[in-house]
Design a protein around this motif. Structure first.
Motif, PDB file in Angstrom:
ATOM      1  N   LYS B  23     -27.538 -10.606  10.749  1.00  0.00           N
ATOM      2  CA  LYS B  23     -28.039 -10.420   9.381  1.00  0.00           C
ATOM      3  C   LYS B  23     -26.971  -9.806   8.487  1.00  0.00           C
ATOM      4  O   LYS B  23     -26.776 -10.221   7.350  1.00  0.00           O
ATOM      5  CB  LYS B  23     -29.286  -9.533   9.395  1.00  0.00           C
ATOM      6  CG  LYS B  23     -30.512 -10.303   9.831  1.00  0.00           C
ATOM      7  CD  LYS B  23     -31.767  -9.498   9.575  1.00  0.00           C
ATOM      8  CE  LYS B  23     -31.816  -8.255  10.416  1.00  0.00           C
ATOM      9  NZ  LYS B  23     -33.065  -7.525  10.265  1.00  0.00           N
ATOM     10  N   ARG B  26     -24.541 -12.288   7.386  1.00  0.00           N
ATOM     11  CA  ARG B  26     -25.053 -13.173   6.339  1.00  0.00           C
ATOM     12  C   ARG B  26     -24.917 -12.516   4.969  1.00  0.00           C
ATOM     13  O   ARG B  26     -24.631 -13.169   3.983  1.00  0.00           O
ATOM     14  CB  ARG B  26     -26.514 -13.532   6.605  1.00  0.00           C
ATOM     15  CG  ARG B  26     -26.651 -14.621   7.661  1.00  0.00           C
ATOM     16  CD  ARG B  26     -28.087 -15.078   7.781  1.00  0.00           C
ATOM     17  NE  ARG B  26     -28.583 -15.669   6.553  1.00  0.00           N
ATOM     18  CZ  ARG B  26     -29.868 -15.798   6.269  1.00  0.00           C
ATOM     19  NH1 ARG B  26     -30.774 -15.357   7.109  1.00  0.00           N
ATOM     20  NH2 ARG B  26     -30.249 -16.361   5.150  1.00  0.00           N
ATOM     21  N   VAL B  27     -25.159 -11.198   4.894  1.00  0.00           N
ATOM     22  CA  VAL B  27     -25.049 -10.499   3.619  1.00  0.00           C
ATOM     23  C   VAL B  27     -23.595 -10.477   3.167  1.00  0.00           C
ATOM     24  O   VAL B  27     -23.260 -10.837   2.053  1.00  0.00           O
ATOM     25  CB  VAL B  27     -25.584  -9.053   3.727  1.00  0.00           C
ATOM     26  CG1 VAL B  27     -25.407  -8.314   2.412  1.00  0.00           C
ATOM     27  CG2 VAL B  27     -27.049  -9.069   4.116  1.00  0.00           C
ATOM     28  N   ASN B 179     -24.928  -4.642  -1.056  1.00  0.00           N
ATOM     29  CA  ASN B 179     -25.210  -5.940  -1.669  1.00  0.00           C
ATOM     30  C   ASN B 179     -26.455  -6.546  -1.038  1.00  0.00           C
ATOM     31  O   ASN B 179     -26.401  -7.018   0.093  1.00  0.00           O
ATOM     32  CB  ASN B 179     -23.977  -6.843  -1.445  1.00  0.00           C
ATOM     33  CG  ASN B 179     -24.128  -8.187  -2.091  1.00  0.00           C
ATOM     34  OD1 ASN B 179     -25.070  -8.447  -2.825  1.00  0.00           O
ATOM     35  ND2 ASN B 179     -23.193  -9.077  -1.815  1.00  0.00           N
ATOM     36  N   ARG B 180     -27.541  -6.489  -1.768  1.00  0.00           N
ATOM     37  CA  ARG B 180     -28.785  -7.067  -1.230  1.00  0.00           C
ATOM     38  C   ARG B 180     -29.811  -7.229  -2.347  1.00  0.00           C
ATOM     39  O   ARG B 180     -29.788  -6.493  -3.328  1.00  0.00           O
ATOM     40  CB  ARG B 180     -29.361  -6.167  -0.118  1.00  0.00           C
ATOM     41  CG  ARG B 180     -30.398  -6.884   0.694  1.00  0.00           C
ATOM     42  CD  ARG B 180     -30.780  -6.169   1.964  1.00  0.00           C
ATOM     43  NE  ARG B 180     -31.820  -6.961   2.593  1.00  0.00           N
ATOM     44  CZ  ARG B 180     -33.115  -6.718   2.454  1.00  0.00           C
ATOM     45  NH1 ARG B 180     -33.513  -5.679   1.774  1.00  0.00           N
ATOM     46  NH2 ARG B 180     -34.009  -7.504   3.027  1.00  0.00           N
ATOM     47  N   ASN B 181     -30.697  -8.201  -2.172  1.00  0.00           N
ATOM     48  CA  ASN B 181     -31.810  -8.396  -3.106  1.00  0.00           C
ATOM     49  C   ASN B 181     -31.348  -8.514  -4.559  1.00  0.00           C
ATOM     50  O   ASN B 181     -31.946  -7.932  -5.457  1.00  0.00           O
ATOM     51  CB  ASN B 181     -32.795  -7.211  -3.009  1.00  0.00           C
ATOM     52  CG  ASN B 181     -33.732  -7.354  -1.848  1.00  0.00           C
ATOM     53  OD1 ASN B 181     -34.057  -8.471  -1.457  1.00  0.00           O
ATOM     54  ND2 ASN B 181     -34.178  -6.236  -1.303  1.00  0.00           N
ATOM     55  N   LEU B 214     -33.343   4.013  -3.770  1.00  0.00           N
ATOM     56  CA  LEU B 214     -32.289   3.012  -3.937  1.00  0.00           C
ATOM     57  C   LEU B 214     -31.799   2.531  -2.565  1.00  0.00           C
ATOM     58  O   LEU B 214     -31.564   1.328  -2.367  1.00  0.00           O
ATOM     59  CB  LEU B 214     -31.136   3.613  -4.743  1.00  0.00           C
ATOM     60  CG  LEU B 214     -30.125   2.648  -5.354  1.00  0.00           C
ATOM     61  CD1 LEU B 214     -30.802   1.583  -6.202  1.00  0.00           C
ATOM     62  CD2 LEU B 214     -29.112   3.395  -6.206  1.00  0.00           C
ATOM     63  N   LEU B 217     -33.976  -0.108  -1.280  1.00  0.00           N
ATOM     64  CA  LEU B 217     -33.762  -1.425  -1.893  1.00  0.00           C
ATOM     65  C   LEU B 217     -32.611  -2.170  -1.217  1.00  0.00           C
ATOM     66  O   LEU B 217     -32.604  -3.397  -1.176  1.00  0.00           O
ATOM     67  CB  LEU B 217     -33.471  -1.277  -3.392  1.00  0.00           C
ATOM     68  CG  LEU B 217     -34.664  -0.937  -4.287  1.00  0.00           C
ATOM     69  CD1 LEU B 217     -34.203  -0.555  -5.679  1.00  0.00           C
ATOM     70  CD2 LEU B 217     -35.631  -2.108  -4.372  1.00  0.00           C
ATOM     71  N   PHE B 218     -31.637  -1.438  -0.716  1.00  0.00           N
ATOM     72  CA  PHE B 218     -30.492  -2.068  -0.070  1.00  0.00           C
ATOM     73  C   PHE B 218     -30.669  -2.198   1.440  1.00  0.00           C
ATOM     74  O   PHE B 218     -29.925  -2.926   2.085  1.00  0.00           O
ATOM     75  CB  PHE B 218     -29.210  -1.280  -0.368  1.00  0.00           C
ATOM     76  CG  PHE B 218     -28.681  -1.490  -1.758  1.00  0.00           C
ATOM     77  CD1 PHE B 218     -28.143  -2.719  -2.130  1.00  0.00           C
ATOM     78  CD2 PHE B 218     -28.731  -0.486  -2.705  1.00  0.00           C
ATOM     79  CE1 PHE B 218     -27.652  -2.932  -3.405  1.00  0.00           C
ATOM     80  CE2 PHE B 218     -28.245  -0.682  -3.988  1.00  0.00           C
ATOM     81  CZ  PHE B 218     -27.708  -1.916  -4.343  1.00  0.00           C
ATOM     82  N   ASP B 220     -32.318  -3.102   5.133  1.00  0.00           N
ATOM     83  CA  ASP B 220     -33.085  -4.182   5.723  1.00  0.00           C
ATOM     84  C   ASP B 220     -33.570  -3.718   7.079  1.00  0.00           C
ATOM     85  O   ASP B 220     -32.752  -3.433   7.960  1.00  0.00           O
ATOM     86  CB  ASP B 220     -32.217  -5.427   5.869  1.00  0.00           C
ATOM     87  CG  ASP B 220     -32.968  -6.523   6.591  1.00  0.00           C
ATOM     88  OD1 ASP B 220     -34.082  -6.864   6.163  1.00  0.00           O
ATOM     89  OD2 ASP B 220     -32.450  -7.011   7.621  1.00  0.00           O
TER      90      ASP B 220
END
Lengths: 242, 242
Positions: B23, B26-27, B179-181, B214, B217-218, B220
């Motif tokens: 994963k 992939r990011v 770096n996500r979403n 925050l 949000l980043f 996973d």
């Protein structure tokens, strides 16, 4: 004598502004970037939040019209999106910009990349620095807020919202950049719609968040220069998201 | 039976790590980036800080030697730079890396760009995630710390330090990237020397700071992927600083 003193004061202010503008341009060295000096506004609406006030007022049906209010409630009407005041205004999304300019005296700037120079960072929370930014055929609302999310510990929160729907907002990416003293901090995200409340964006923490100590490192003489850029959101299509 | 249960557990762990690794790759889609899964360590040294302990111990002259301690104090000796433990070790700067590897079991990774995948973000503060990073002929120490700077409000602090002097550190710039979403947060700065205390860097706020909201949000599935890059600091020379 008073007249000359006032004139002298005005000239000093002008020199101070020019100096700040010059310094901000040196930091954000890209030629042609517009530097906008933004003065703080002590927010007057923090007891109940704007959303709560709007909701309560709507429930009570007691809103005095400001410009475009109608006796029969029109579902296309949106409340005033100004984060500063609990304004009872309602109107169509298309006229929000003119309401913010005319009633709340919020400046609007043109250009894909601008520098937002927030002055007087030392002022106590709650304080807001707000401008509108016209770019790529749309208008955006930039809010920098100093707020005590944890009592006694003020923080700075910066976010950008599209004056439009979330579907429209999803087509854009905004970037906020701080750059000083060999440090650089960049925040990139999809803007939220101005139909959402800025208070909820801040309480979610879905924005650029700065502790006062970090803000001090980026500030110069009490002012914080934030570089702003807006692009269409193709950048994110190349990202492999989870 | 116990043996088979343990084997099954180990296989599950391996699958979980492979999945997290996949994963993270992939990011951070740049091909060939090394992804390092970093497990947390509950810090044991928070009552007096390492600096305070080192200072007090030096004042008292009561440090039991660990590897390289000498009876007569050598000014070239530096205390152990491990942020996790109040270790009484002292030694020359050149042997700090081997001390951290051998005594504190801190992993070292090669490569200009790596991805640091910190697991179990939900663990209570104080918690540290630490690796060493070997790059451009030098070794760096990356520390991610979950700490309650304000009681009841844990935050994440990430910084990179050169295992060398500040003069050497000034030649480099490090970048941490989340770096996500459809959100991206980048922090760039000159690394501090490991001779400085990580506690003081965090209390100064001169690092990447994330509120838990925050970080969520980043994150996973409880893990936070941080892209790390180190360059020589020519980038900053082009900046027009104030």
């Amino acid at each position: 004598m008073l007249f000359f003193t006032q004139c002298f004061g005005a000239v000093l202010d002008l020199i101070h502004l020019r100096f700040q503008h010059y310094k901000a341009k040196r930091v954000f060295s890209a030629a042609g970037q517009l530097v906008c000096v933004v003065n703080p506004t002590h927010s007057l609406k923090y007891a109940p939040t704007r959303c709560a006030v709007a909701q309560t007022s709507t429930e009570q049906g007691s809103l005095p019209p400001c410009h475009h209010h109608e006796a029969v409630h029109d579902p296309q009407l949106v409340p005033c999106t100004c984060p500063l005041f609990s304004c009872p205004w309602e109107g169509h999304l298309e006229v929000v910009v003119s309401h913010l300019r005319q009633t709340h005296r919020i400046n609007i700037l043109q250009g894909a990349e601008i520098v937002f120079l927030a002055t007087d960072m030392h002022l106590p929370a709650p304080t807001d620095w707000i401008i509108m930014h016209s770019c790529l055929g749309h208008q955006f609302l930039l809010v920098l807020r100093k707020q005590e999310k944890y009592k006694g510990h003020p923080q700075f929160f910066a976010t950008m919202m599209l004056i439009g729907t979330q579907t429209q907002a999803d087509n854009f990416t905004y970037r906020l950049e701080l750059n000083r003293n060999q440090r650089r901090l960049k925040w990139e995200a999809t803007p939220r719609s101005v139909l959402e409340c800025v208070d909820s964006i801040i309480s979610d923490g879905d924005c650029l968040v700065l502790n006062t100590s970090l803000a001090q490192l980026f500030a110069d003489n009490g002012s914080l220069a934030i570089g702003i850029a807006i692009t269409t959101s193709k950048v994110h299509n190349s990202e492999a998201e989870i």
